[in-house]
Design an enzyme around this catalytic site. Sequence first.
Site, short mmCIF file in Angstrom:
data_model
loop_
_atom_site.label_atom_id
_atom_site.label_comp_id
_atom_site.label_asym_id
_atom_site.label_seq_id
_atom_site.Cartn_x
_atom_site.Cartn_y
_atom_site.Cartn_z
N LYS A 78 2.90 -6.60 -7.68
CA LYS A 78 3.78 -6.99 -6.56
C LYS A 78 4.65 -8.17 -7.00
O LYS A 78 4.19 -9.08 -7.69
CB LYS A 78 2.94 -7.41 -5.36
CG LYS A 78 2.15 -6.27 -4.76
CD LYS A 78 1.49 -6.66 -3.49
CE LYS A 78 0.07 -7.06 -3.73
NZ LYS A 78 -0.72 -7.25 -2.54
N GLU A 121 5.72 -0.23 -17.48
CA GLU A 121 7.18 -0.18 -17.48
C GLU A 121 7.79 -1.35 -16.70
O GLU A 121 8.74 -1.97 -17.15
CB GLU A 121 7.60 1.17 -16.89
CG GLU A 121 9.00 1.58 -17.18
CD GLU A 121 9.97 1.11 -16.12
OE1 GLU A 121 9.49 0.80 -15.01
OE2 GLU A 121 11.18 1.05 -16.40
N ILE A 144 -2.66 3.79 -17.77
CA ILE A 144 -3.45 5.02 -17.87
C ILE A 144 -2.53 6.24 -17.85
O ILE A 144 -2.90 7.30 -18.31
CB ILE A 144 -4.50 5.13 -16.75
CG1 ILE A 144 -3.85 5.21 -15.37
CG2 ILE A 144 -5.53 4.03 -16.84
CD1 ILE A 144 -4.79 5.73 -14.29
N ASP A 145 -1.31 6.07 -17.30
CA ASP A 145 -0.43 7.23 -17.11
C ASP A 145 0.18 7.75 -18.42
O ASP A 145 0.66 8.87 -18.46
CB ASP A 145 0.73 6.88 -16.16
CG ASP A 145 0.25 6.36 -14.82
OD1 ASP A 145 -0.89 6.66 -14.45
OD2 ASP A 145 1.02 5.63 -14.16
N ARG A 189 1.12 9.18 -11.82
CA ARG A 189 2.47 9.08 -11.23
C ARG A 189 3.27 10.34 -11.56
O ARG A 189 2.80 11.42 -11.28
CB ARG A 189 3.18 7.80 -11.68
CG ARG A 189 2.49 6.54 -11.19
CD ARG A 189 3.42 5.39 -10.98
NE ARG A 189 4.28 5.57 -9.82
CZ ARG A 189 3.89 5.35 -8.56
NH1 ARG A 189 2.67 4.95 -8.30
NH2 ARG A 189 4.73 5.53 -7.57
N ARG A 284 -13.11 22.65 -1.70
CA ARG A 284 -13.19 21.21 -1.45
C ARG A 284 -12.17 20.50 -2.33
O ARG A 284 -11.87 20.97 -3.43
CB ARG A 284 -14.58 20.65 -1.79
CG ARG A 284 -15.72 21.21 -0.93
CD ARG A 284 -15.68 20.66 0.49
NE ARG A 284 -16.85 21.07 1.24
CZ ARG A 284 -16.98 22.19 1.93
NH1 ARG A 284 -15.98 23.06 1.96
NH2 ARG A 284 -18.08 22.46 2.60
N HIS A 290 -8.92 5.45 -8.14
CA HIS A 290 -9.00 4.29 -9.03
C HIS A 290 -10.21 4.28 -9.95
O HIS A 290 -10.31 3.42 -10.82
CB HIS A 290 -8.93 3.01 -8.20
CG HIS A 290 -7.58 2.83 -7.56
ND1 HIS A 290 -7.23 3.51 -6.42
CD2 HIS A 290 -6.51 2.10 -7.92
CE1 HIS A 290 -5.98 3.18 -6.10
NE2 HIS A 290 -5.53 2.33 -6.99
N ARG A 293 -9.25 4.02 -13.40
CA ARG A 293 -8.75 2.75 -13.97
C ARG A 293 -9.88 1.77 -14.26
O ARG A 293 -9.64 0.71 -14.86
CB ARG A 293 -7.76 2.11 -12.99
CG ARG A 293 -6.52 2.92 -12.78
CD ARG A 293 -5.31 2.08 -12.68
NE ARG A 293 -5.44 0.91 -11.84
CZ ARG A 293 -4.60 0.60 -10.85
NH1 ARG A 293 -3.60 1.42 -10.56
NH2 ARG A 293 -4.74 -0.51 -10.17
O1 F6P Z 1 0.37 3.44 -12.92
C1 F6P Z 1 -1.01 3.49 -12.89
C2 F6P Z 1 -1.48 3.98 -11.56
O2 F6P Z 1 -2.89 4.00 -11.57
C3 F6P Z 1 -0.92 5.34 -11.13
O3 F6P Z 1 -1.53 6.39 -11.82
C4 F6P Z 1 -1.12 5.29 -9.65
O4 F6P Z 1 -0.21 6.10 -8.94
C5 F6P Z 1 -0.85 3.84 -9.34
O5 F6P Z 1 -1.07 3.12 -10.52
C6 F6P Z 1 -1.71 3.25 -8.25
O6 F6P Z 1 -1.40 1.91 -8.13
P1 F6P Z 1 -2.14 0.85 -7.19
O7 F6P Z 1 -2.86 -0.09 -8.08
O8 F6P Z 1 -1.05 0.13 -6.49
O9 F6P Z 1 -3.05 1.58 -6.29
#
Ligand code: F6P
Length: 366
Positions: A78, A121, A144-145, A189, A284, A290, A293
Site C-alpha cells: 500500500k 513489479e 510467487i506469480d 494474478r 467442491r 495465501h 505465500r
Molecule cells: O502478487 C502476489 C499475490 O499473492 C497474487 O498472486 C495475489 O493476487 C495477490 O498477491 C494478493 O495480494 P494481497 O497480499 O493484497 O492479498
Amino acid sequence: MIKKRLLVMTGGGDCPGLNAVIRAVVKRMESEKDWEVLGSIEAFNGILRDPPQVVRLTSRDVSGIHIRGGTILKTTNKGGPFAWPVQQDDGSWTTEDRSDELLERLADPLHVEAVVSIGGEGSMDIAQRLYEKGLNIIGIPKTIDNDLSSTDVTFGFQSAVEVATDAVDKLVTTAASHSRLMILEVMGRNAGWIGLSAALAGGADVCLIPEIPYDIDKVVEKVRTRMNDGRGFAIIVISEGAKPLGGSTVSRKSDEVGYQNDILGGVGHLLLSELKERMDVTARVMILGHLQRGGTPTAYDRILATEYGVKAVELVLEGDYGKMVSYRKPNVVSVPIADAINQYNYVTLDSDLVKTARGVNIFLGD
Ligand code: F6P
C-alpha cells in the site's frame, strides 16, 4: 571509522525466500569492513515515519532466518513514497508525493549510500523512479506469480508451486473417494505459471489460466468424459485471473487505504456455477489463497534468494546501480530495472510448458 551504509528492504506481497535474501545481503556485506547494513521496516515506509523505523542488521540478527517464510523487515503493498496516503479534514484520502523528502532523509540523517529493494513489479517501478532521481539502488525480483520479465524465474514461485501441487495431490484422494469434481483456485494474478505448473506436477485434468480464456462448453465436455470414463472423478486447476471466453476476471476493489490493485478471487465459484447450469455434477471449490505465500521456502528458492542477495551486494560494491539482479540459466546476471518493468512475463501458447500440458491431455480450455 565512519562506515558506508547499505539499506535493505522488502516491498509488495510477501513470499517465501525474502528472509534468505536479507540474510545473504547481510552476510556478504559483513566481510566488507567499511560497510554496514540497515533494514527499513515496511519498505520505504520505515524511512518516512516519525521517528524512522530503521534497524541495524548484523549476521547475528539474520542467523538461521533463511528457512523462515515472511520477512523480518515486514512489507506492504500500500502507498509508497510517490503515493503516500494522507487523510483530508473531511475524512477522505488523497496521496502525496514524498519522494524528495525520502531522498533527503536517506542522505541526512541516515547517511545511506545505497539501497537494495526486494520486491515485485510495483517495487521495481518505485526503484526505477528513485534511481532516475539520483538514488543508488539495486532491485531484487520476488513474487510467487513469476510475472516479472527479464529473469527466468523469481524466487518464491517454486515454493508456491509446491504448495499448490500438494493441494492437487490431496484433492485427488478426496475427489476419488467421493466421485467428485474438485476445483482448485490458485494465485498468480494475470499470469498462469502457478496454475499450469501445479496442474502438470499434480496431474490435473483441466487447467484454466488467464492467458487462455476458456470455452465453458468444452470444459463441460472434458469434465463429463473424466467423470464417466471409469475413473469417476476430475480435478480442475484454475488461476485466479482466468476468465471465460468473452467474459472478464472476477475481482473487486479494495477498501484498504493506499491499496491500488484489484483483489482477484472467486473465479472457481463462477466456473462451478457455469458447469452446474450445463451438467449434473457433484463438486467442491477450494481457494488456496495465501497458503501459497506462507511457510518455508523450498531449497531451490533458498538458493536462488541467496544468489540474488550476494549478487546485489556485488553490484553495490561495483557501483553498478539502476540494475535488477536476474537469473538467466545458468547464471545470475543483472539487467537495467527499466527493462524489467517494461513488460510482464506471461505464459505463451507456444511455450514448452503449454505443449507439455497438452501432450499429457491436460485440457487448457480452448
Ligand atoms: O502478487 C502476489 C499475490 O499473492 C497474487 O498472486 C495475489 O493476487 C495477490 O498477491 C494478493 O495480494 P494481497 O497480499 O493484497 O492479498
